[in-house]
Scaffold this active site. Structure first.
Site, PDB file in Angstrom:
ATOM      1  N   GLY A  11       0.845  -2.460   8.730  1.00  0.00           N
ATOM      2  CA  GLY A  11       2.004  -1.582   8.626  1.00  0.00           C
ATOM      3  C   GLY A  11       3.054  -1.901   9.662  1.00  0.00           C
ATOM      4  N   ARG A  12       2.965  -1.209  10.817  1.00  0.00           N
ATOM      5  CA  ARG A  12       4.028  -1.289  11.816  1.00  0.00           C
ATOM      6  C   ARG A  12       4.346  -2.692  12.328  1.00  0.00           C
ATOM      7  NH1 ARG A  12       1.276   3.753  14.642  1.00  0.00           N
ATOM      8  NH2 ARG A  12      -0.440   2.667  13.600  1.00  0.00           N
ATOM      9  N   ASN A  70     -15.693  14.386 -12.548  1.00  0.00           N
ATOM     10  CA  ASN A  70     -14.728  14.398 -13.649  1.00  0.00           C
ATOM     11  C   ASN A  70     -13.288  14.333 -13.142  1.00  0.00           C
ATOM     12  OD1 ASN A  70     -13.962  14.819 -16.525  1.00  0.00           O
ATOM     13  ND2 ASN A  70     -13.072  16.691 -15.667  1.00  0.00           N
ATOM     14  N   THR A  71     -13.008  15.073 -12.078  1.00  0.00           N
ATOM     15  CA  THR A  71     -11.636  15.093 -11.539  1.00  0.00           C
ATOM     16  C   THR A  71     -11.254  13.731 -10.979  1.00  0.00           C
ATOM     17  OG1 THR A  71     -11.854  17.430 -11.053  1.00  0.00           O
ATOM     18  CG2 THR A  71     -10.145  16.255  -9.855  1.00  0.00           C
ATOM     19  N   ASP A 128      -3.432   4.247  -2.020  1.00  0.00           N
ATOM     20  CA  ASP A 128      -4.426   4.715  -1.035  1.00  0.00           C
ATOM     21  C   ASP A 128      -4.374   6.238  -0.925  1.00  0.00           C
ATOM     22  OD1 ASP A 128      -6.298   4.769   0.996  1.00  0.00           O
ATOM     23  OD2 ASP A 128      -4.854   4.271   2.564  1.00  0.00           O
ATOM     24  N   LEU A 129      -4.941   6.909  -1.949  1.00  0.00           N
ATOM     25  CA  LEU A 129      -4.935   8.382  -1.925  1.00  0.00           C
ATOM     26  C   LEU A 129      -6.320   8.935  -1.583  1.00  0.00           C
ATOM     27  CD1 LEU A 129      -2.567   9.129  -4.961  1.00  0.00           C
ATOM     28  CD2 LEU A 129      -2.002   8.931  -2.533  1.00  0.00           C
ATOM     29  N   LYS A 130      -7.287   8.083  -1.380  1.00  0.00           N
ATOM     30  CA  LYS A 130      -8.645   8.472  -0.948  1.00  0.00           C
ATOM     31  C   LYS A 130      -9.166   9.677  -1.728  1.00  0.00           C
ATOM     32  CE  LYS A 130      -8.157   6.624   3.762  1.00  0.00           C
ATOM     33  NZ  LYS A 130      -6.712   6.321   3.838  1.00  0.00           N
ATOM     34  N   PHE A 131      -9.407   9.464  -3.020  1.00  0.00           N
ATOM     35  CA  PHE A 131      -9.896  10.556  -3.873  1.00  0.00           C
ATOM     36  C   PHE A 131     -11.286  11.016  -3.431  1.00  0.00           C
ATOM     37  CE2 PHE A 131      -7.308   8.272  -7.335  1.00  0.00           C
ATOM     38  CZ  PHE A 131      -6.176   9.030  -7.068  1.00  0.00           C
ATOM     39  N   HIS A 132     -11.502  12.325  -3.454  1.00  0.00           N
ATOM     40  CA  HIS A 132     -12.811  12.922  -3.131  1.00  0.00           C
ATOM     41  C   HIS A 132     -12.852  14.266  -3.825  1.00  0.00           C
ATOM     42  CE1 HIS A 132     -15.820  14.286   0.252  1.00  0.00           C
ATOM     43  NE2 HIS A 132     -16.329  14.351  -0.966  1.00  0.00           N
ATOM     44  N   ASP A 133     -13.622  14.361  -4.918  1.00  0.00           N
ATOM     45  CA  ASP A 133     -13.654  15.605  -5.694  1.00  0.00           C
ATOM     46  C   ASP A 133     -14.857  15.525  -6.631  1.00  0.00           C
ATOM     47  OD1 ASP A 133     -12.753  18.022  -7.051  1.00  0.00           O
ATOM     48  OD2 ASP A 133     -10.735  17.502  -6.364  1.00  0.00           O
ATOM     49  N   ILE A 134     -14.971  16.475  -7.562  1.00  0.00           N
ATOM     50  CA  ILE A 134     -16.080  16.378  -8.513  1.00  0.00           C
ATOM     51  C   ILE A 134     -15.850  15.138  -9.390  1.00  0.00           C
ATOM     52  CG2 ILE A 134     -16.593  18.851  -8.487  1.00  0.00           C
ATOM     53  CD1 ILE A 134     -15.089  19.073 -11.167  1.00  0.00           C
ATOM     54  N   LYS A 143       0.846  -1.199   0.000  1.00  0.00           N
ATOM     55  CA  LYS A 143       0.000   0.000   0.000  1.00  0.00           C
ATOM     56  C   LYS A 143       0.876   1.240   0.000  1.00  0.00           C
ATOM     57  CE  LYS A 143      -2.467   1.636   3.690  1.00  0.00           C
ATOM     58  NZ  LYS A 143      -2.397   3.099   3.789  1.00  0.00           N
ATOM     59  N   THR A 197     -11.823   5.963  10.771  1.00  0.00           N
ATOM     60  CA  THR A 197     -11.883   5.487  12.161  1.00  0.00           C
ATOM     61  C   THR A 197     -11.475   6.576  13.152  1.00  0.00           C
ATOM     62  OG1 THR A 197      -9.734   4.507  11.764  1.00  0.00           O
ATOM     63  CG2 THR A 197     -11.614   3.022  11.740  1.00  0.00           C
TER      64      THR A 197
END
Ligand code: C5P
Length: 234
Positions: free
Chosen positions: A213-214, A67-68, A59-65, A32, A123
């Site tokens: 991860g850790r 089209n973007t 894992d960039l968690k896109f949130h936009d209009i 990841k 979370t």
């Protein structure tokens, strides 16, 4: 069964990340790449992991209009990532655009579409925080609502906390893939994770993928730590 361990490369530099990739590729299922690493070193890290032969979860968690987000998903698909995340609270038009873009771009390239995963409620948010932003204050209800929205919008997977797996499995179609962080063994430090399950429990509850991860990356011997977790699933 394929290897369900996704190692979170939460390190700031290319060299540190590549060292982990080299050591762990033979014993884990994917890596990841999150915001810190991607913003620090750029798409090169994805190309290098793919060249090493391992799948990538971006894992960039896109949130936009819509089209973007569609354009960002197309770019991630061209980079050849196998999984990526979008915020389910971006709404149905955004979620549909993300899923469509993954399929259309992959089809043009002759590859399978990456799995677009919906993130429901972070979370780090509790009911006060949800109330503050004008949402349904019951965290469980809000998770269920966003999970259903994501699946109705065509998404084939969700990120969820270990303690949400069982409830989501009861309500969602079987094909929906659940990806779960917050995995800790009995001897691991919990760090900042508050609600954890061990790897075996999370898979038994219905998770398909475990983001770790850790417990692996900060272990004295990361490869041995990953192997121990894999053995615990056998
Ligand atoms: O080190 P650790 O095993 O806690 O890493 C878990 C990874 O999963 C981190 O990259 C963290 O950002 C991510 N994550 C999480 N909890 C969420 C969503 C993502 O721990 N709810």
């Amino acid at each position: 069964m394929r290897n369900p361990i996704i190692v979170a490369l939460d390190v700031p530099g290319l060299d540190a990340a590549l060292l982990l990739v080299e050591r762990l590729t033979p014993v884990v299922g994917a890596f990841k790449v999150g915001k810190e690493l991607f913003v620090s070193v750029g798409p090169e890290i994805v190309r290098r992991i793919r060249a090493a032969g391992a799948p990538v979860f971006l894992d960039l968690k896109f949130h936009d209009i819509p089209n973007t987000v569609a354009q960002a998903v197309a770019a991630a698909t061209r980079l050849d990532v196998q999984m990526l995340t979008v915020h389910a609270c971006g709404g149905s038009a955004m979620l549909q655009a993300a899923e469509r873009s993954a399929h259309e771009t992959a089809a043009q390239l002759g590859r399978p579409a990456p799995l677009v995963l919906g993130v429901t409620v972070l979370t780090s948010l509790d009911s006060n925080a949800l109330n503050e932003i004008g949402c349904e204050a019951n965290v469980g209800h809000q998770v269920e609502r966003l999970a259903n929205l994501a699946v109705k919008s065509g998404l084939r997977g969700l990120v969820c906390s270990p303690l949400e797996i069982a409830a989501l499995r009861q309500n969602l179609p079987e094909h929906v893939q659940l990806v779960t962080p917050g995995i800790r063994g009995p001897d691991d430090a919990t760090d900042d994770q508050k609600r954890t399950l061990n790897a075996r429990e999370a898979i038994a509850a219905g998770a398909n993928w475990l983001v770790i991860g850790r417990p692996i990356c900060a272990a004295p011997n990361p490869r041995a730590a990953a192997e121990r977790i894999l053995e615990s699933l056998a």
